[in-house]
Design an enzyme around this catalytic site. Sequence first.
Site, PDB file in Angstrom:
ATOM      1  N   TYR A   1      48.292  41.180  46.186  1.00 15.46           N
ATOM      2  CA  TYR A   1      47.384  40.718  45.128  1.00 15.46           C
ATOM      3  C   TYR A   1      47.138  41.846  44.124  1.00 15.46           C
ATOM      4  CZ  TYR A   1      43.061  38.907  42.982  1.00 15.46           C
ATOM      5  OH  TYR A   1      42.109  38.479  42.100  1.00 15.46           O
TER       6      TYR A   1
ATOM      7  N   LYS B   1      48.337  41.927  40.219  1.00 14.60           N
ATOM      8  CA  LYS B   1      47.383  42.028  39.103  1.00 14.60           C
ATOM      9  C   LYS B   1      47.703  43.249  38.230  1.00 14.60           C
ATOM     10  CE  LYS B   1      44.686  38.419  39.795  1.00 14.60           C
ATOM     11  NZ  LYS B   1      44.783  37.258  38.886  1.00 14.60           N
TER      12      LYS B   1
HETATM   13  N1  LIG Z   1      36.102  35.605  41.472  1.00 11.85           N
HETATM   14  C1  LIG Z   1      36.401  36.889  41.458  1.00 11.85           C
HETATM   15  O1  LIG Z   1      35.669  37.713  42.038  1.00 11.85           O
HETATM   16  C2  LIG Z   1      37.621  37.385  40.723  1.00 11.85           C
HETATM   17  C3  LIG Z   1      37.733  38.762  40.477  1.00 11.85           C
HETATM   18  C4  LIG Z   1      38.853  39.229  39.784  1.00 11.85           C
HETATM   19  C5  LIG Z   1      39.822  38.342  39.351  1.00 11.85           C
HETATM   20  N2  LIG Z   1      39.692  37.014  39.616  1.00 11.85           N
HETATM   21  C6  LIG Z   1      40.748  36.116  39.134  1.00 11.85           C
HETATM   22  O2  LIG Z   1      40.178  35.107  38.320  1.00 11.85           O
HETATM   23  C7  LIG Z   1      40.990  33.931  38.384  1.00 11.85           C
HETATM   24  C8  LIG Z   1      40.105  32.739  38.697  1.00 11.85           C
HETATM   25  O3  LIG Z   1      39.555  32.937  39.984  1.00 11.85           O
HETATM   26  P1  LIG Z   1      38.207  32.239  40.515  1.00 11.85           P
HETATM   27  O4  LIG Z   1      37.436  33.272  41.225  1.00 11.85           O
HETATM   28  O5  LIG Z   1      37.577  31.443  39.433  1.00 11.85           O
HETATM   29  O6  LIG Z   1      38.829  31.320  41.673  1.00 11.85           O
HETATM   30  P2  LIG Z   1      38.994  29.757  41.889  1.00 11.85           P
HETATM   31  O7  LIG Z   1      37.713  29.047  41.721  1.00 11.85           O
HETATM   32  O8  LIG Z   1      39.723  29.623  43.176  1.00 11.85           O
HETATM   33  O9  LIG Z   1      39.963  29.383  40.698  1.00 11.85           O
HETATM   34  C9  LIG Z   1      41.314  29.635  40.738  1.00 11.85           C
HETATM   35  C10 LIG Z   1      41.929  28.740  39.701  1.00 11.85           C
HETATM   36  O10 LIG Z   1      43.319  29.015  39.582  1.00 11.85           O
HETATM   37  C11 LIG Z   1      44.038  27.815  39.807  1.00 11.85           C
HETATM   38  N3  LIG Z   1      45.329  28.137  40.396  1.00 11.85           N
HETATM   39  C12 LIG Z   1      45.593  29.027  41.372  1.00 11.85           C
HETATM   40  N4  LIG Z   1      46.915  29.073  41.590  1.00 11.85           N
HETATM   41  C13 LIG Z   1      47.484  28.191  40.726  1.00 11.85           C
HETATM   42  C14 LIG Z   1      48.815  27.775  40.458  1.00 11.85           C
HETATM   43  N5  LIG Z   1      49.868  28.276  41.127  1.00 11.85           N
HETATM   44  N6  LIG Z   1      49.030  26.839  39.500  1.00 11.85           N
HETATM   45  C15 LIG Z   1      47.996  26.307  38.821  1.00 11.85           C
HETATM   46  N7  LIG Z   1      46.726  26.655  39.027  1.00 11.85           N
HETATM   47  C16 LIG Z   1      46.475  27.582  39.970  1.00 11.85           C
HETATM   48  C17 LIG Z   1      43.152  26.987  40.707  1.00 11.85           C
HETATM   49  O11 LIG Z   1      43.496  25.640  40.559  1.00 11.85           O
HETATM   50  P3  LIG Z   1      43.616  24.559  41.762  1.00 11.85           P
HETATM   51  O12 LIG Z   1      42.597  24.921  42.785  1.00 11.85           O
HETATM   52  O13 LIG Z   1      43.349  23.269  41.050  1.00 11.85           O
HETATM   53  O14 LIG Z   1      45.005  24.692  42.221  1.00 11.85           O
HETATM   54  C18 LIG Z   1      41.785  27.277  40.103  1.00 11.85           C
HETATM   55  O15 LIG Z   1      41.582  26.517  38.927  1.00 11.85           O
HETATM   56  C19 LIG Z   1      42.071  34.218  39.408  1.00 11.85           C
HETATM   57  O16 LIG Z   1      43.257  34.619  38.743  1.00 11.85           O
HETATM   58  C20 LIG Z   1      41.511  35.376  40.213  1.00 11.85           C
HETATM   59  O17 LIG Z   1      42.512  36.192  40.802  1.00 11.85           O
HETATM   60  C21 LIG Z   1      38.606  36.496  40.274  1.00 11.85           C
END
Ligand SMILES: NC(=O)c1ccc[n+]([C@@H]2O[C@H](COP(=O)([O-])OP(=O)(O)OC[C@H]3O[C@@H](n4cnc5c(N)ncnc54)[C@H](OP(=O)(O)O)[C@@H]3O)[C@@H](O)[C@H]2O)c1
Length: 257
Positions: free
Chosen positions: A163, A167
Amino acid sequence: MPDIPIFPDLAGKTALITGGSGGIGAETARWFAYNGVRVTIAGRDQTRLDHVAASLDAISSGHAAIALDCSSADQLEAARTALIERLGGLDILIAFAGGGTSRPAPIEQVTERDWRSSLDNNVTATFLTLRTFVPDLKESGHGTAVTMASTAGRAPSSAPLGYGVAKAGIILLTQQLAQDLGPDSVRVNCISPSAVLTDRTAERMPPPVRQAIADTHPLRRLGTPADVAAATLFLASESAGWLTGATLDIAGGRLMH
Ligand SMILES: NC(=O)c1ccc[n+]([C@@H]2O[C@H](COP(=O)([O-])OP(=O)(O)OC[C@H]3O[C@@H](n4cnc5c(N)ncnc54)[C@H](OP(=O)(O)O)[C@@H]3O)[C@@H](O)[C@H]2O)c1
């Protein structure tokens, strides 16, 4: 209307937000809708997509949802055909789809499958998404893209190895494209959040753990999807018109470059 900043130049533009079916992407989609942008959200889970699409329709009209896996070039191409037919073009690409697909482990225990899945779902998905829609961003004349990294891609951390590496790759991909697409007036920037409290992360973090993680940040709180949406709105707007190739650490001061 909630207290959301308005960037007048965004009104009437079109945006695709991958990862828009939940968490950070869903909140960002709502902020764009409040700014008069016609938003298309994409994710794999139709039920989650429908739920977010309904919240966008409650704000304004002209939005849509597309179910697709961003690690599939064919599905992205089909989505592009449908999107361009409906909207005529794309001005803003928010490539937020991704996330952790495995548990942290020492390298000897990281399976090839977990490694490949982390890279596929993050850096490959982002590469394929950009490759598919860059021609439309060039065509726009003021196209812009925002990608999604993580503090795990900025420095060694306790996150799963694949991961963090994926990133970090997204950050360089962003910088490279900012350089290559600048002459076409396309700006490409990256958001790099630390721990953001979403429904998904809340499930994994009981309140005492949340506080312990919050305390590792100088601002002594976790991030919110709104923190990320605000920065994304700014990057996509003409207020950031001379900003490209940047990585914004939305991290409560935990990371200072
Ligand atoms: N939350 C944190 O603390 C954090 C910190 C740093 C970075 N991020 C990044 O922020 C982004 C959003 O994360 P989140 O925390 O909001 O998590 P989340 O609620 O699990 O959202 C992830 C989103 O990405 C979509 N997704 C994942 N893999 C996919 C694929 N192969 N094709 C299409 N859609 C896909 C999911 O869609 P479906 O479920 O509909 O498939 C969902 O809409 C991610 O890239 C994550 O790595 C999050």
